[in-house]
Design a protein around this motif. Structure first.
Motif, PDB file in Angstrom:
ATOM      1  N   TYR A 141       0.529  -1.123  -0.309  1.00  7.74           N
ATOM      2  CA  TYR A 141      -0.596   0.444  -0.337  1.00  7.74           C
ATOM      3  C   TYR A 141       1.460   1.248   0.134  1.00  7.74           C
ATOM      4  O   TYR A 141       0.121   2.031  -0.896  1.00  7.74           O
ATOM      5  CB  TYR A 141      -1.082  -0.118   1.048  1.00  7.74           C
ATOM      6  CG  TYR A 141      -1.628  -0.607   1.124  1.00  7.74           C
ATOM      7  CD1 TYR A 141      -2.357  -1.705  -0.139  1.00  7.74           C
ATOM      8  CD2 TYR A 141      -2.096  -1.601   1.679  1.00  7.74           C
ATOM      9  CE1 TYR A 141      -2.976  -2.728   0.195  1.00  7.74           C
ATOM     10  CE2 TYR A 141      -3.419  -2.513   2.788  1.00  7.74           C
ATOM     11  CZ  TYR A 141      -3.993  -3.105   0.875  1.00  7.74           C
ATOM     12  OH  TYR A 141      -4.144  -3.883   1.841  1.00  7.74           O
ATOM     13  N   GLU A 142       2.345   1.157   0.004  1.00  7.10           N
ATOM     14  CA  GLU A 142       3.054   2.198   0.552  1.00  7.10           C
ATOM     15  C   GLU A 142       3.294   2.808  -0.458  1.00  7.10           C
ATOM     16  O   GLU A 142       3.468   3.350  -0.696  1.00  7.10           O
ATOM     17  CB  GLU A 142       4.209   1.955   1.544  1.00  7.10           C
ATOM     18  CG  GLU A 142       5.063   3.278   1.923  1.00  7.10           C
ATOM     19  CD  GLU A 142       5.591   3.472   0.984  1.00  7.10           C
ATOM     20  OE1 GLU A 142       6.846   4.309   1.445  1.00  7.10           O
ATOM     21  OE2 GLU A 142       6.231   1.962   0.446  1.00  7.10           O
ATOM     22  N   VAL A 143       3.951   1.591  -1.554  1.00  8.61           N
ATOM     23  CA  VAL A 143       4.364   1.800  -2.717  1.00  8.61           C
ATOM     24  C   VAL A 143       3.224   2.094  -3.900  1.00  8.61           C
ATOM     25  O   VAL A 143       3.582   3.318  -4.477  1.00  8.61           O
ATOM     26  CB  VAL A 143       4.899   0.546  -3.248  1.00  8.61           C
ATOM     27  CG1 VAL A 143       5.291   0.599  -5.015  1.00  8.61           C
ATOM     28  CG2 VAL A 143       6.430   0.131  -2.192  1.00  8.61           C
ATOM     29  N   LEU A 144       1.939   1.628  -3.473  1.00  5.88           N
ATOM     30  CA  LEU A 144       0.838   2.132  -4.169  1.00  5.88           C
ATOM     31  C   LEU A 144      -0.252   3.276  -4.158  1.00  5.88           C
ATOM     32  O   LEU A 144      -1.226   4.052  -5.348  1.00  5.88           O
ATOM     33  CB  LEU A 144      -0.279   1.223  -4.610  1.00  5.88           C
ATOM     34  CG  LEU A 144      -0.022  -0.259  -5.045  1.00  5.88           C
ATOM     35  CD1 LEU A 144      -0.991  -1.086  -4.737  1.00  5.88           C
ATOM     36  CD2 LEU A 144       0.152  -0.118  -6.237  1.00  5.88           C
ATOM     37  N   THR A 145       0.619   3.411  -2.767  1.00  4.99           N
ATOM     38  CA  THR A 145      -0.554   4.927  -2.736  1.00  4.99           C
ATOM     39  C   THR A 145       1.220   6.355  -2.291  1.00  4.99           C
ATOM     40  O   THR A 145       1.559   7.436  -3.233  1.00  4.99           O
ATOM     41  CB  THR A 145      -0.983   5.354  -0.895  1.00  4.99           C
ATOM     42  OG1 THR A 145      -0.180   4.516  -0.232  1.00  4.99           O
ATOM     43  CG2 THR A 145      -1.840   4.415  -1.568  1.00  4.99           C
ATOM     44  N   ALA A 146       1.589   6.237  -1.538  1.00  7.69           N
ATOM     45  CA  ALA A 146       2.802   7.111  -1.029  1.00  7.69           C
ATOM     46  C   ALA A 146       3.498   7.445  -2.560  1.00  7.69           C
ATOM     47  O   ALA A 146       4.081   8.652  -2.969  1.00  7.69           O
ATOM     48  CB  ALA A 146       3.490   7.264   0.117  1.00  7.69           C
ATOM     49  N   PHE A 147       4.240   6.525  -2.855  1.00 10.93           N
ATOM     50  CA  PHE A 147       5.568   6.242  -3.675  1.00 10.93           C
ATOM     51  C   PHE A 147       5.494   6.650  -4.765  1.00 10.93           C
ATOM     52  O   PHE A 147       5.825   7.420  -5.342  1.00 10.93           O
ATOM     53  CB  PHE A 147       6.332   4.820  -3.893  1.00 10.93           C
ATOM     54  CG  PHE A 147       7.473   5.137  -4.245  1.00 10.93           C
ATOM     55  CD1 PHE A 147       8.498   5.696  -4.287  1.00 10.93           C
ATOM     56  CD2 PHE A 147       8.019   4.164  -5.816  1.00 10.93           C
ATOM     57  CE1 PHE A 147      10.325   5.628  -4.549  1.00 10.93           C
ATOM     58  CE2 PHE A 147       8.664   4.596  -6.736  1.00 10.93           C
ATOM     59  CZ  PHE A 147      10.340   5.219  -6.072  1.00 10.93           C
ATOM     60  N   PHE A 148       3.775   5.668  -5.578  1.00 12.26           N
ATOM     61  CA  PHE A 148       3.553   6.548  -7.304  1.00 12.26           C
ATOM     62  C   PHE A 148       3.112   7.991  -6.723  1.00 12.26           C
ATOM     63  O   PHE A 148       3.105   9.226  -7.931  1.00 12.26           O
ATOM     64  CB  PHE A 148       2.184   5.681  -7.394  1.00 12.26           C
ATOM     65  CG  PHE A 148       2.613   4.824  -7.579  1.00 12.26           C
ATOM     66  CD1 PHE A 148       4.019   4.010  -7.762  1.00 12.26           C
ATOM     67  CD2 PHE A 148       1.605   3.567  -8.367  1.00 12.26           C
ATOM     68  CE1 PHE A 148       4.183   3.021  -8.224  1.00 12.26           C
ATOM     69  CE2 PHE A 148       2.124   1.704  -9.046  1.00 12.26           C
ATOM     70  CZ  PHE A 148       3.106   1.862  -8.856  1.00 12.26           C
ATOM     71  N   LEU A 149       2.258   8.328  -5.608  1.00  9.05           N
ATOM     72  CA  LEU A 149       2.471  10.078  -5.638  1.00  9.05           C
ATOM     73  C   LEU A 149       3.611  10.350  -6.067  1.00  9.05           C
ATOM     74  O   LEU A 149       3.812  11.678  -6.057  1.00  9.05           O
ATOM     75  CB  LEU A 149       1.384  10.160  -4.338  1.00  9.05           C
ATOM     76  CG  LEU A 149       0.834  11.857  -4.100  1.00  9.05           C
ATOM     77  CD1 LEU A 149      -0.691  11.951  -5.615  1.00  9.05           C
ATOM     78  CD2 LEU A 149       0.622  12.274  -3.204  1.00  9.05           C
ATOM     79  N   GLU A 150       4.776  10.849  -4.661  1.00 13.21           N
ATOM     80  CA  GLU A 150       5.819  11.806  -4.809  1.00 13.21           C
ATOM     81  C   GLU A 150       6.363  10.922  -6.118  1.00 13.21           C
ATOM     82  O   GLU A 150       6.745  11.592  -6.757  1.00 13.21           O
ATOM     83  CB  GLU A 150       6.887   9.947  -4.156  1.00 13.21           C
ATOM     84  CG  GLU A 150       6.457  10.773  -2.364  1.00 13.21           C
ATOM     85  CD  GLU A 150       7.285  10.128  -1.409  1.00 13.21           C
ATOM     86  OE1 GLU A 150       6.911  10.222  -0.194  1.00 13.21           O
ATOM     87  OE2 GLU A 150       7.498   8.828  -1.154  1.00 13.21           O
ATOM     88  N   ALA A 151       6.607  10.137  -7.097  1.00 12.99           N
ATOM     89  CA  ALA A 151       7.343   9.826  -8.088  1.00 12.99           C
ATOM     90  C   ALA A 151       6.108  10.473  -8.901  1.00 12.99           C
ATOM     91  O   ALA A 151       7.240  11.552  -9.609  1.00 12.99           O
ATOM     92  CB  ALA A 151       7.080   8.330  -8.510  1.00 12.99           C
TER      93      ALA A 151
END
Length: 463
Positions: free
Chosen positions: A98-108
């Motif tokens: 969930y951290e990758v799918l939400t936060a990391f994608f948003l940041e990237a």
């Protein structure tokens, strides 16, 4: 002779110690960039945009090093902690995903716009992108701390036939009993850490008599953050401690150095040397009954000690005892700097008090030390468990030989110091190169109101 479990723990501790300083910095710095961007749009003052451009480069480097060091850590779950990964995978795996799918994608998705898109997408969308990056860092912290908090206070699970933790209530898992306190404490720590880095850089340039408007602006903003957030952080830390006493009392016993139970009020041990062999704190300087007052709000409240815990379930007391005290000491030092800055601001000497500037430079890296000490207190205090009360660390590591782990640990130490040492050195070089102010712009504004004359502000400026 170090065994496999201890070497694997040392390797993870080493890599997480390098990793955590970068997210702690980038969480606070992303929000600071959003504030600078918003102030520029609101006040139309180019100083805020210049500071934004200065700090965004440093943010990009810190963010990149945080991503790289974080990826390395995830591989260790498979190489050194395969049993832990297998048993907790049904819960920890989705939380990390969930951290990758939400936060990391948003940041990237928005990072490139924030760094390079101002002249391409316009100020409004650029500000939105900056806010999204800041939000992404906070969401990332939320998921990571949800996973860690579940390991500290595991709830909402059942055990299947293969001995795995399987979820029964995801809301209970995510919002475990320690999660709200841990999240608030960590985010405030990130903001304080960033504030003192920014304040230290601003103070350094004020001492060097360069870039007065920029230096004073960031120093003033940092000191406001210190004065406001430091007391809130101490209050939040106290609430976190009370929550830990409820759910992880053994950790509190180690933090307090309470080897023995105190049925009529426990003392607060300020300093001493924990003697784990003899189950006492040597050369202790203590205040009678104050620990009971802090933890139970009663001078005579009883507090259990480590004598109620089997020896094999005790955490390493000396490490926790000292890491906790260093963290608390730094917290009160940061509070003192914030209060001092308020006094100087009231007297109109915030920009000219060189002793305050020297103190701010000295305390610039202190937030990182406090974060590391807090992390050590939290993670070592959970021992001997990886999942508190449920899964022992000795039962969690991979079936690999100790020499193999020792070899990889040695390689990590060498590579990390070379790569991240070089990156940190470059960030420090960037911090030392704050652009100088043009002389005419100092006739008005915060420097004039702070008591610095134009003649003073020209000192050291570019010819």
């Amino acid at each position: 002779m170090f065994d496999t479990a201890l070497l694997a723990r040392l390797q993870f501790a080493f890599t997480v110690s390098f990793h955590i300083i970068f997210p702690a910095f980038s969480i606070g710095l992303a929000s600071y960039l959003a504030v600078l961007n918003g102030l520029w749009l609101w006040k139309k003052d180019e100083v805020y945009l210049e500071l934004f451009n200065f700090w965004k480069t440093i943010f990009a480097l810190a963010f990149g090093m945080g991503v790289v060091s974080g990826i390395v850590m995830t591989y260790q779950f498979g190489t050194n902690w395969a049993v832990f990964s297998d048993k907790t995978g049904p819960i920890i795996g989705p939380l990390m995903g969930y951290e990758v799918l939400t936060a990391f994608f948003l940041e990237a998705g928005f990072l490139g716009i924030m760094l390079f898109g101002l002249n391409r997408v316009g100020p409004g969308l650029h500000f939105l992108a900056t806010c999204m990056v800041a939000l992404g860092t906070l969401i990332s912290a939320t998921w990571i701390l949800a996973a860690n908090s579940w390991m500290q206070t595991p709830v909402g699970f059942a055990m299947n036939g293969a001995g795995q933790f399987v979820p029964t209530d995801w809301w209970t898992i995510i919002f475990s009993p320690s999660f709200p306190y841990r999240l608030v404490h960590m985010v405030l720590a990130a903001y304080l850490t960033t504030a003192f880095v920014v304040g230290g850089v601003g103070a350094w340039h004020l001492l060097e008599n360069t870039a007065y408007r920029r230096s004073y602006t960031m120093f003033s903003m940092a000191m406001w953050m210190a004065a406001i957030v430091a007391p809130i952080q101490i209050f939040a830390g106290d609430l976190h401690g009370l929550n830990t006493l409820e759910h992880q009392p053994t950790k509190i016993m180690a933090m307090e150095g309470h080897f023995q139970s105190h049925p009529n009020g426990a003392p607060l041990i300020l300093v001493g040397i924990p003697n784990e062999a003899e189950k006492r704190v040597d050369y202790a300087i203590e205040i009678p009954k104050l620990s009971s007052l802090i933890l139970k709000h009663s001078l005579d409240a009883p507090l259990d000690g480590l004598d109620t815990v089997p020896d094999e379930l005790e955490p390493p007391v000396a490490v926790i005892f000292w890491s906790f005290r260093v963290m608390v000491a730094i917290g009160f030092a940061l509070l003192g700097i914030g209060g001092w800055s308020l006094w100087c601001r009231w007297r109109g000497t915030l920009a000219s008090n060189r002793w305050l500037h020297r103190a701010a430079v000295l305390m610039g890296p202190a937030g990182f030390v406090a974060v590391l000490c807090g992390w050590v207190t939290t993670e070592v205090g959970r021992q001997p468990y990886t999942v508190y009360g449920q899964l022992l660390t000795a039962q969690s590591h991979s079936p690999v030989d100790a020499p193999a782990v020792a070899t990889s640990l040695t390689a990590f130490v060498i590579v990390y110091f070379l790569v991240f040492g070089a990156g940190t050195f470059y960030i420090l070089r960037l911090m030392a190169r704050l652009p100088r102010d043009p002389m005419p712009e100092l006739e008005e504004g915060p420097i004039r109101s702070a008591g610095i004359t134009p003649a003073q502000s020209h000192k050291g400026s570019a010819p």
